[in-house]
Design an enzyme around this catalytic site. Structure first.
Site, short mmCIF file in Angstrom:
data_model
loop_
_atom_site.label_atom_id
_atom_site.label_comp_id
_atom_site.label_asym_id
_atom_site.label_seq_id
_atom_site.Cartn_x
_atom_site.Cartn_y
_atom_site.Cartn_z
N ASP A 67 28.98 -7.97 52.97
CA ASP A 67 27.39 -7.65 52.66
C ASP A 67 26.88 -6.20 53.53
O ASP A 67 26.16 -6.59 54.32
CB ASP A 67 26.54 -8.70 52.60
CG ASP A 67 26.82 -9.74 51.66
OD1 ASP A 67 27.73 -9.36 50.68
OD2 ASP A 67 26.15 -10.75 51.70
N ASP B 293 34.93 -15.37 47.38
CA ASP B 293 33.88 -15.20 47.90
C ASP B 293 33.33 -16.39 48.61
O ASP B 293 33.86 -17.52 48.50
CB ASP B 293 32.54 -14.62 47.09
CG ASP B 293 31.57 -14.08 48.05
OD1 ASP B 293 31.53 -13.93 49.20
OD2 ASP B 293 30.31 -13.98 47.45
N GLU C 36 34.32 -18.58 53.95
CA GLU C 36 34.30 -18.80 55.64
C GLU C 36 34.56 -20.05 55.94
O GLU C 36 35.03 -20.17 56.84
CB GLU C 36 33.14 -18.15 56.07
CG GLU C 36 32.95 -16.61 55.81
CD GLU C 36 32.76 -16.06 54.40
OE1 GLU C 36 31.94 -17.16 53.74
OE2 GLU C 36 33.08 -15.12 54.07
O1 MIG Z 1 25.25 -15.53 48.88
O2 MIG Z 1 28.06 -13.73 44.60
O3 MIG Z 1 29.39 -10.92 49.70
O4 MIG Z 1 29.63 -9.35 47.42
O5 MIG Z 1 27.68 -10.18 45.40
C1 MIG Z 1 25.60 -14.05 48.49
C2 MIG Z 1 27.01 -12.89 45.07
C3 MIG Z 1 26.73 -14.51 47.60
C4 MIG Z 1 28.03 -12.43 48.70
C5 MIG Z 1 29.04 -11.41 48.49
C6 MIG Z 1 28.59 -10.64 47.56
C7 MIG Z 1 28.48 -11.00 46.22
C8 MIG Z 1 27.36 -12.32 46.44
N1 MIG Z 1 27.80 -13.26 47.41
#
Ligand code: MIG
Length: 781
Positions: free
Chosen positions: A487, A406, A409
């Site tokens: 999200d 995650d 980017e």
């Molecule tokens: O700033 O890890 O898209 O699936 O649950 C949020 C916490 C960070 C974004 C991800 C989401 C995940 C969440 N993350």
């Protein structure tokens, strides 16, 4: 911007070189019918490489002067070129008006950077914040009726024409229908008209934009903010041919472990061991199959990647073992941000390797993300990728089965003490990855992190198939990871938007993808969850996930009747597994997506071309999800051919618009007449040696189906079995080749009670079933 023209050309070693005052270019041809146009600024040399392309075999070009320029041929491929003004005519596309903007946004020269780059994109910033400064643009003359697909993960409908799309990976944390870009950057476009598809792949990692008849209705524009313009022309004409060729270029996925195609349960977060046990117990109690349970960021010790909280997860190996006994795997999240903390081994070993991204002063770039302070690994360097892969050892030793990447980017909450906002929540464009600017590496960050993870898992879990899920990526990401769409929200609109979003991801080469079922942020309700779980049973990746601040949405969260409907959807997913796995193997071999828009198989049907709220799963199933609350019927388009209602067996001839019954306990679904779908029972299988293998046949004069069998894990050999059949109106005969060990059944729905069959059979309410013997079965009416 100024127009670029070329004064002369020369053909050397089968490559066509074009000479101009500021820019030079080269045209190359490759086996498979590809052309590559590379334009570069004279201050750069011609040796541009690629982060993702595996070059096919070169084919020498032959040039022949013609009225307006040159006719180029390479094998069977053909292209017409003009020099001044520069232009290309290829496969019905007219590419013209090449422009250059010489603002040196790509240089690492300190003085020039200070002057021109102070944040790439700040250069000539316009209201939408996305104006490009410096680089090249090429235009595409528009034609009525042309549609555009691909471009990866996007908001909006299926056809991408009429908007401007930016390639710049972003943490799109509150996705809205207007938003662009999202997390993925796929500079790959399919232009589709008159039943013909062809692809355009801009092999540039710098920020780029595709304006599809938005600013000017008469033409589209492909622009990039870098010193080169590297465009691949990918021939069709069938959509499947474009996908096959494009994925040959940028990579295809490996076979997933079978469990990855099952149902996944996630939540931000299951905060401790007991809450994990409790969730898994509820799946058992409610008799809902579950393949994997996911741990979000709170399993870590202070957001330090590759650690477990000693208080909340005191014994991860034991927990993993307990779950494994119930057939449930554990997947853990891993973010790229590394906590900068003395004595923390990941930080210390990374620093020793000089692994982290630097600022413009060549010092370690320090910012904030979940860990504060944080640094970011520079995945553009192979030794950093190896080091990162190695860091997974403690997770693998605890028994973790897959990794979820995650925030890659990459997302940042603050950089060098300053909070960052909006679409730019990332590292500064003038940060350094070795010799390169972040502006060049940014779009690749997610891909390169996934690559490091994938290669690390392949190494640490030898003989087992790596499973990686990523949020960010670039063209070719499918080679390393599956993709989820980040999200979304618990809104009907978001469920509806997931269909074209996943279809276009598939058309961009990402065969394995899914959206958070039930919606991530916001609060789901029973009806939304039931409908979404039915739709999700057809996503290549089926995971329910929700945010910390939203209402719980596990399958039982809203009680009955919703629990029953959700359970049925999940069990249906397991029945579908043999078909899904067969399609997965096809994706691995040929790059075909699992979820396909109607035009994919019906390119000559204009009515099918822009349908965005129905889709095909493989060639033989057509699903029409219910995307509105309260609806108990919906309008469905059935393309040319015969279709059978999957639930009632009723036959319907296409093309036709029909009003389908859509009770809450199922999704409107059709099976193509003449197909044999491989199905099984609604339980998690140990292996992809289906037992029983249920051939669900929709009879036609000729019946054809296939199934792929193997151990569902590892790299042992697989087996493709075929079912063929003949039907003359009163007798159906099917033959499976080769014969397999497990039980195999022939199943029909909507059938009259037969007179005789090859073996004792079951018949009830139009449902007929008989066992294949020595690979054969017949039925007579
Ligand atoms: O700033 O890890 O898209 O699936 O649950 C949020 C916490 C960070 C974004 C991800 C989401 C995940 C969440 N993350």
């Amino acid at each position: 911007m100024r127009s670029v023209n070329f004064d002369g050309y020369r053909l050397e070693d089968g490559v066509l070189w074009l000479e101009g005052a500021q820019s030079q270019a080269r045209l190359e041809a490759y086996a498979g019918g590809y052309w590559r146009l590379l334009v570069w600024h004279r201050s750069r040399d011609a040796g541009k490489g690629s982060w993702v392309v595996r070059r096919p075999e070169a084919v020498p070009i032959e040039a022949e002067p013609e009225a307006a320029g040159l006719r180029l041929r390479a094998g069977a491929a053909e292209l017409h070129l003009r020099l001044a003004p520069f232009g290309l005519d290829w496969a019905g596309l007219a590419l013209a008006d090449l422009q250059v903007d010489e603002l040196p946004t790509w240089t690492t020269d300190a003085a020039a950077v200070a002057e021109a780059v102070a944040g790439v994109g700040a250069v000539r910033e316009t209201e939408d914040g996305h104006a490009l400064g410096g680089g090249y643009a090429l235009h595409l003359q528009e034609r009525d009726g042309r549609r555009y697909f691909g471009l990866g993960e996007r908001t909006g409908f299926l056809d991408k024409k009429g908007r401007r799309w930016l390639n710049w990976t972003a943490d799109a944390f509150e996705q809205q229908p207007k938003d662009d870009p999202l997390y993925q950057a796929h500079p790959f476009l399919i232009a589709f008209d008159e039943g013909q598809a062809r692809g355009l792949f801009l092999d540039e990692s710098w920020k780029s934009a595709f304006d599809l008849a938005f600013r000017e209705p008469g033409r589209s524009r492909i622009a990039v903010e870098g010193p080169t313009f590297d465009l691949w022309l990918v021939p069709g004409p069938e959509p499947a041919a474009v996908l096959e060729r494009f994925t040959a270029l940028v990579g295809r996925p490996g076979l997933p472990p079978l469990w990855a195609l099952g149902y996944h349960q996630c939540r931000w977060s299951y905060p401790d061991e007991d809450s994990v046990r409790e969730v898994v117990r509820k799946f058992e109690r409610h008799e809902i199959p579950l393949s994997a349970l996911w741990l979000d960021i709170d399993y870590m010790d202070g957001y330090k990647v590759f650690t477990f909280s000693p208080h909340r997860f005191p014994d991860p190996p034991r927990l993993v073992r307990e779950l494994a006994e119930k057939g449930v795997r554990v997947v853990t999240i891993v973010d790229p941000g590394v906590k900068k903390e003395a004595g923390y081994s990941v930080y210390e070993s990374g620093r020793k390797l000089d692994a982290f991204v630097k600022n413009r002063r060549e010092e370690e770039l320090v910012g904030e993300v979940w860990p504060k302070p944080a640094v970011w690994p520079d995945f553009s360097r192979p030794e950093v990728r190896r080091w990162w892969g190695e860091q997974h050892r403690p997770l693998v030793e605890a028994g973790v089965a897959g990794i979820w990447n995650d925030m890659n980017e990459p997302a940042a909450f603050a950089v060098e003490g300053d909070e960052v906002f909006g679409i730019g929540k990332t590292l500064p464009s003038d940060a350094r990855h070795g010799e390169r600017l972040h502006a060049e590496v940014h779009n690749l960050y997610g891909l390169l992190m996934s690559r490091a993870t994938h290669e690390g898992l392949a190494h640490l879990r030898e003989g087992r198939r790596p499973f990686v899920l990523t949020r960010s990526g670039f063209s070719g990401i499918q080679h390393y990871a599956w993709v989820w769409t980040g999200d979304n929200g618990s809104y009907w609109e978001h469920m509806a938007m997931s269909v074209p979003m996943l279809l276009n991801l598939g058309l961009s080469g990402v065969a394995f993808c899914g959206a958070d079922i039930g919606g991530f942020r916001g609060d789901a309700d029973g009806e939304l969850l039931a409908r979404w779980t039915w739709l999700g049973a057809f996503y290549p990746f089926m995971r329910n996930h929700s945010a910390k601040t939203s209402r719980r949405q596990e399958p039982w969260a809203f009680g009955e009747p919703w629990l029953g409907h959700v359970r049925e959807a999940i069990r249906f997913r397991y029945r579908l597994l043999p078909y899904l796995y067969t399609l997965a193997e096809e994706a691995v071999r040929t790059g075909q997506p699992l979820m396909r828009p109607l035009f994919y198989h019906f390119p000559n049907d204009p009515e099918a071309a822009a349908v965005h709220d129905q889709f095909l799963l493989g060639p033989d199933l057509l699903a029409a999800p219910v995307l509105q609350p309260g609806a108990r019927r919906r309008l469905v388009y059935l393309p040319e051919g015969g279709w059978r209602d999957f639930w009632t067996g009723a036959e319907q001839a296409g093309p036709a618009w029909v009003v389908a019954e859509a009770p809450l306990d199922r999704i409107p679904l059709w099976q193509r007449v003449g197909s044999a779908l491989p199905l099984s029972v609604p339980e998690p299988p140990a292996q992809a040696h289906w037992d029983p293998l249920i051939w669900r046949v929709a009879p036609a004069a000729h019946v054809l189906g296939a199934a792929y069998l193997d151990e569902g894990e590892g790299d042992g050999a697989g087996l493709r079995v075929r079912l063929t059949g003949r039907y003359d109106g009163s007798r159906l005969l099917v033959t499976q080749e080769p014969v397999t060990d497990g039980r195999a059944w022939l199943e029909l729905v909507g059938a009259d009670e037969p007179r005789r069959a090859s073996a004792p059979f079951e018949y009830e309410d139009g449902r007929f079933r008989v066992e294949l013997q020595a690979g054969e079965a017949w039925v007579e009416w």
